[in-house]
Scaffold this active site. Structure first.
Site, short mmCIF file in Angstrom:
data_model
loop_
_atom_site.label_atom_id
_atom_site.label_comp_id
_atom_site.label_asym_id
_atom_site.label_seq_id
_atom_site.Cartn_x
_atom_site.Cartn_y
_atom_site.Cartn_z
N ALA A 49 40.68 23.50 21.63
CA ALA A 49 40.95 22.25 20.92
C ALA A 49 40.40 21.04 21.67
CB ALA A 49 42.46 22.08 20.71
N GLY B 152 41.61 28.23 22.03
CA GLY B 152 40.95 28.38 20.75
C GLY B 152 39.57 29.00 20.83
N GLU C 170 40.30 32.58 20.76
CA GLU C 170 40.79 32.90 19.41
C GLU C 170 39.62 33.02 18.43
OE1 GLU C 170 45.18 31.15 18.78
OE2 GLU C 170 43.72 29.62 19.37
N GLU D 188 47.60 28.76 26.54
CA GLU D 188 48.42 27.72 25.92
C GLU D 188 49.79 27.55 26.55
OE1 GLU D 188 45.36 28.75 22.79
OE2 GLU D 188 46.50 29.82 24.33
#
Length: 303
Positions: free
Chosen positions: A107, A152, A155, A177
């Site tokens: 992010a 992310g 991910e 995270e």
């Protein structure tokens, strides 16, 4: 995700090369149809030509922010995926970064800090949808991780069918995270356990552990961890192995695996049979039989 962590571990540099970093990195020279760096683009497609026609490469090129997931980046990412989805010529998609030391930093926390709660929810919904767009592409997908893939970034890579890691020391892979008192929010808690098993996924997520390529392969996150700095050559080899095969068959095999394994075995076998039935009336199936009988290379058209 952790921009500070990345800043300490690597300096972003734009690779002033086409699809092929220099010989020092071990990547071959290949033909492509588009200019190396379209003006202002952070995420864009290049299509290989010649014997590699059918292989598309999705490049990430946001060096100032380690390919962090901004609104602009995600929009261009989704536009590129839609182009591949509806392009009958694309058979394999390779995803990689042109930013040295970073695959995707997760992010864009700087941009995120300017959003209100509604905007954050809207962005996360679009991001999850974008990752699902990648996961459900009707072609084989390969992520090349030659730098940090944190939060992310990992991910995103988990949405690909295969993952290849480079051997350089800047490769850092993890869902980190919980260090920020949050959890993976773009599919990490769902895709990682499905890939490597629940106990291993819990260990990595609870600890925010960061792995190199060898460690990620040992855990089962990577299919291949190469000794060369870049994993692009290996990804290209894999794509070339897939390229001659029937595109409809690859599509149906992917669906049978991805969806069928979510069922109990009998329902999974039924779903496999349903996928097989869609291949039966295809021109490609008849072409495959004819080529085998005539001892020649098949010419599949995806029909």
């Amino acid at each position: 995700m952790l921009r500070t962590f990345l800043a300490r571990s690597c300096q972003p540099q734009r690779l002033h090369r086409s699809l092929t970093p220099s010989a020092a990195s071990g990547i071959r020279f290949i033909s492509t149809t588009q200019q190396a760096h379209p003006e202002g683009k952070e995420c864009y497609l290049e299509r290989l030509t010649g014997d590699d026609k059918g292989i598309a490469v999705l490049n990430f090129n946001r060096p100032a922010a380690y390919n962090a997931l901004s609104r602009k980046f995600v929009r261009e990412f989704r536009e590129a995926l839609q182009e591949v989805r509806y392009d009958s010529e694309s058979r394999v998609l390779i995803i990689r970064s042109l930013v040295e030391g970073a695959f995707c930093a997760g992010a864009d926390l700087k941009e995120r800090s300017t959003m209100n709660l509604t905007e954050v929810k809207q962005f996360l919904t679009g991001l999850r949808d974008g990752f699902r767009d990648l996961e459900t592409l009707p072609v084989a997908t390969i992520a090349v991780i030659d730098g940090a893939a944190l939060g992310g970034g990992l991910e995103m890579a988990l949405c690909c069918d295969l993952r290849v890691g480079g051997g350089n020391k800047k490769v850092k892979i993890g869902l980190v995270e919980t260090k920020l008192a949050i959890i993976p929010g773009a599919g990490g808690t769902q895709r990682l356990p499905r890939l490597i098993g629940i106990p291993k996924a819990k260990e990595l997520i609870f600890s925010s552990r960061v792995l190199d390529s060898a460690g990620a392969k040992e855990y089962g996150i990577l299919n291949h961890a190469v000794k060369e700095d870049s994993g692009f050559n290996k990804a290209l080899d894999l794509a070339r192995e897939m390229l001659p095969n029937g595109p409809l068959a690859v599509r149906m095999a992917k669906s049978a695996i991805d969806r069928g394994t979510q069922f109990e075995i009998d329902s999974g076998l039924d779903y496999e049979q349903a996928c097989y039935a869609q291949i039966m009336p295809s021109e490609d199936r008849l072409e495959g039989l004819a080529a085998f009988r005539e001892k020649r290379k098949p010419n599949y058209k995806g029909k």
